[in-house]
Design an enzyme around this catalytic site. Structure first.
Site, PDB file in Angstrom:
ATOM      1  CE  LYS A   1       0.812   1.037   4.734  1.00  0.00           C
ATOM      2  NZ  LYS A   1       1.563   2.453   4.804  1.00  0.00           N
TER       3      LYS A   1
ATOM      4  CG  LEU B   1       5.962  -0.018   0.018  1.00  0.00           C
ATOM      5  CD1 LEU B   1       6.981  -0.890  -0.439  1.00  0.00           C
ATOM      6  CD2 LEU B   1       5.574   1.371  -0.382  1.00  0.00           C
TER       7      LEU B   1
ATOM      8  N   GLY C   1       4.412  -6.633   5.835  1.00  0.00           N
ATOM      9  CA  GLY C   1       3.465  -7.470   7.154  1.00  0.00           C
ATOM     10  C   GLY C   1       2.776  -7.752   7.410  1.00  0.00           C
TER      11      GLY C   1
ATOM     12  CG  ASP D   1      -0.536   0.053   8.820  1.00  0.00           C
ATOM     13  OD1 ASP D   1      -1.976   0.842   9.162  1.00  0.00           O
ATOM     14  OD2 ASP D   1       0.458  -0.052   8.761  1.00  0.00           O
TER      15      ASP D   1
HETATM   16  O1  C5P Z   1      -0.280  -1.286  15.092  1.00  0.00           O
HETATM   17  P1  C5P Z   1       1.047  -1.728  14.819  1.00  0.00           P
HETATM   18  O2  C5P Z   1       2.245  -2.636  15.434  1.00  0.00           O
HETATM   19  O3  C5P Z   1       1.765  -2.311  13.425  1.00  0.00           O
HETATM   20  O4  C5P Z   1       2.170  -0.451  15.507  1.00  0.00           O
HETATM   21  C1  C5P Z   1       3.404  -0.288  15.382  1.00  0.00           C
HETATM   22  C2  C5P Z   1       3.543   1.143  16.225  1.00  0.00           C
HETATM   23  O5  C5P Z   1       3.650   2.133  15.266  1.00  0.00           O
HETATM   24  C3  C5P Z   1       2.886   0.879  17.505  1.00  0.00           C
HETATM   25  O6  C5P Z   1       3.731  -0.158  18.692  1.00  0.00           O
HETATM   26  C4  C5P Z   1       3.294   2.532  18.622  1.00  0.00           C
HETATM   27  O7  C5P Z   1       4.584   2.582  18.400  1.00  0.00           O
HETATM   28  C5  C5P Z   1       3.575   3.138  16.488  1.00  0.00           C
HETATM   29  N1  C5P Z   1       1.356   3.504  16.155  1.00  0.00           N
HETATM   30  C6  C5P Z   1       1.430   4.695  16.441  1.00  0.00           C
HETATM   31  N2  C5P Z   1       0.451   5.128  15.773  1.00  0.00           N
HETATM   32  C7  C5P Z   1      -0.650   4.394  15.184  1.00  0.00           C
HETATM   33  C8  C5P Z   1       0.039   3.224  14.486  1.00  0.00           C
HETATM   34  C9  C5P Z   1       1.306   2.632  15.103  1.00  0.00           C
HETATM   35  O8  C5P Z   1       2.433   5.269  17.343  1.00  0.00           O
HETATM   36  N3  C5P Z   1      -1.389   4.545  14.660  1.00  0.00           N
END
Ligand code: C5P
Length: 309
Positions: free
Chosen positions: A26, A115, A118, A152
């Site tokens: 993406k 992108l 994962g 995501d």
């Molecule tokens: O949700 P995900 O595990 O993909 O997010 C990875 C990291 O990115 C989170 O641990 C956080 O530190 C940060 N993040 C965030 N706010 C979001 C999405 C991700 O702070 N809306």
């Protein structure tokens, strides 16, 4: 049942006990950080579309319980830190299934490139297991398991352009006013999403994103239709913090902007940079120049409308 029949059944089952699908990458056309949330995540608003760069995933049942992930690409973890493994475990747990599954992953989407590779792999895993284990879960159910796995993941269950809100897990369908060719430039530097958000927080000690003059993502449904004007309206509020985390990106962005003669954008928290072209020939020429003159890998893709899995 005769042994011939049971063999046939076994054979039939074998044929139907494998699922192969493609997981798209993406890009974020817009990304607005609205503020920090009490749970430590950040409130977002982002117009995103899947693009025609894919990982391939093949799932098959195996007699032993558990999940075996096979992937030859460097930098791809094969343990619990891979979202495919986490997705299989979570679905098995929720569905009370003890059968095992093997997943062969052919990786083309760069790791740590912004992108969503994962997350897309995880979304494909949910779809594959839903078919393989005949769970009959609705898209809503899959999205709620997806949101547990990563912010995501749900966007990849939609299959076309979407507007993400919340921490990214709330999705509504969107329209794009422009459909053409996109050149992705891979700087080959993985950037940590958590580090980029931390850098955003340092620059916004109040925890709020403040006022901006950016267009809302819905505006892009009827935006000016030329690639240059389109790119001029795009934005990503994680660009500045990503460049603080990875200063080489700033110089690269400047150089590529000059070569393309139009704005470049960072996708998500980076490090992939991209821009848009109306003609495929122009896109090919820019990608070739990036490889020849800058020595970086670049690829031409298109935004995609449907889940092509
Ligand atoms: O949700 P995900 O595990 O993909 O997010 C990875 C990291 O990115 C989170 O641990 C956080 O530190 C940060 N993040 C965030 N706010 C979001 C999405 C991700 O702070 N809306």
């Amino acid at each position: 049942m005769s042994s011939r029949n049971s063999h046939q059944l076994l054979y039939f089952k074998r044929d139907n006990s494998a699922v192969t699908l493609r997981a798209p990458a993406k890009i974020n056309w817009t990304l607005r950080v609205l503020g920090r949330r009490p749970d430590g995540y950040h409130e977002l608003e982002s117009l995103v579309s899947p693009v025609s760069l894919y990982d391939d995933l093949s799932f098959s049942v195996r007699p032993e319980p558990g999940v075996k992930l096979i992937c030859g690409a460097p930098g791809v973890p094969l343990d619990e830190s891979n979202l495919v493994v986490r997705a299989v475990r979570r679905v098995a747990e929720l569905a009370g299934i003890h059968a095992g599954v093997e997943c062969r992953l052919e990786k083309r989407i760069p790791v740590g490139g912004g992108l969503g590779g994962g997350s897309s792999n995880a979304a494909s895993t949910l779809v594959a297991l839903n078919a393989l284990w005949r769970l009959n879960w609705s898209r809503q159910q899959l999205a709620s398991v997806g949101a547990e796995l990563g912010s995501d993941v749900p966007l990849f269950l939609h299959g076309g352009p979407v507007i993400m809100t919340g921490r990214g897990e709330r999705i509504r369908p969107a329209e794009l006013g422009w459909w053409g060719w996109v050149v992705l430039v891979f700087p080959g530097i993985p950037v940590s999403t958590a580090a980029v958000y931390e850098s955003w927080r340092e620059a916004h000690p109040s925890g709020s994103g403040g006022q901006t003059d950016t267009r809302p993502p819905e505006w892009f449904a009827n935006a000016p239709s030329g690639a240059v004007e389109w790119m001029e309206w795009t934005y990503n509020m994680l660009e500045a913090p990503a460049m603080k985390v990875c200063p080489a990106l700033e110089e690269l962005m400047r150089r590529l902007t000059g070569m393309a003669n139009r704005p470049m954008r960072l996708s998500g928290s980076g490090s992939t940079l991209f821009t848009a072209f109306d003609e495929p020939g122009e896109a090919d020429r820019f990608a070739a120049a990036v490889t020849k003159e800058v020595g970086l890998e670049a690829g031409v893709v298109r935004p995609t409308r449907q889940a092509e899995a």
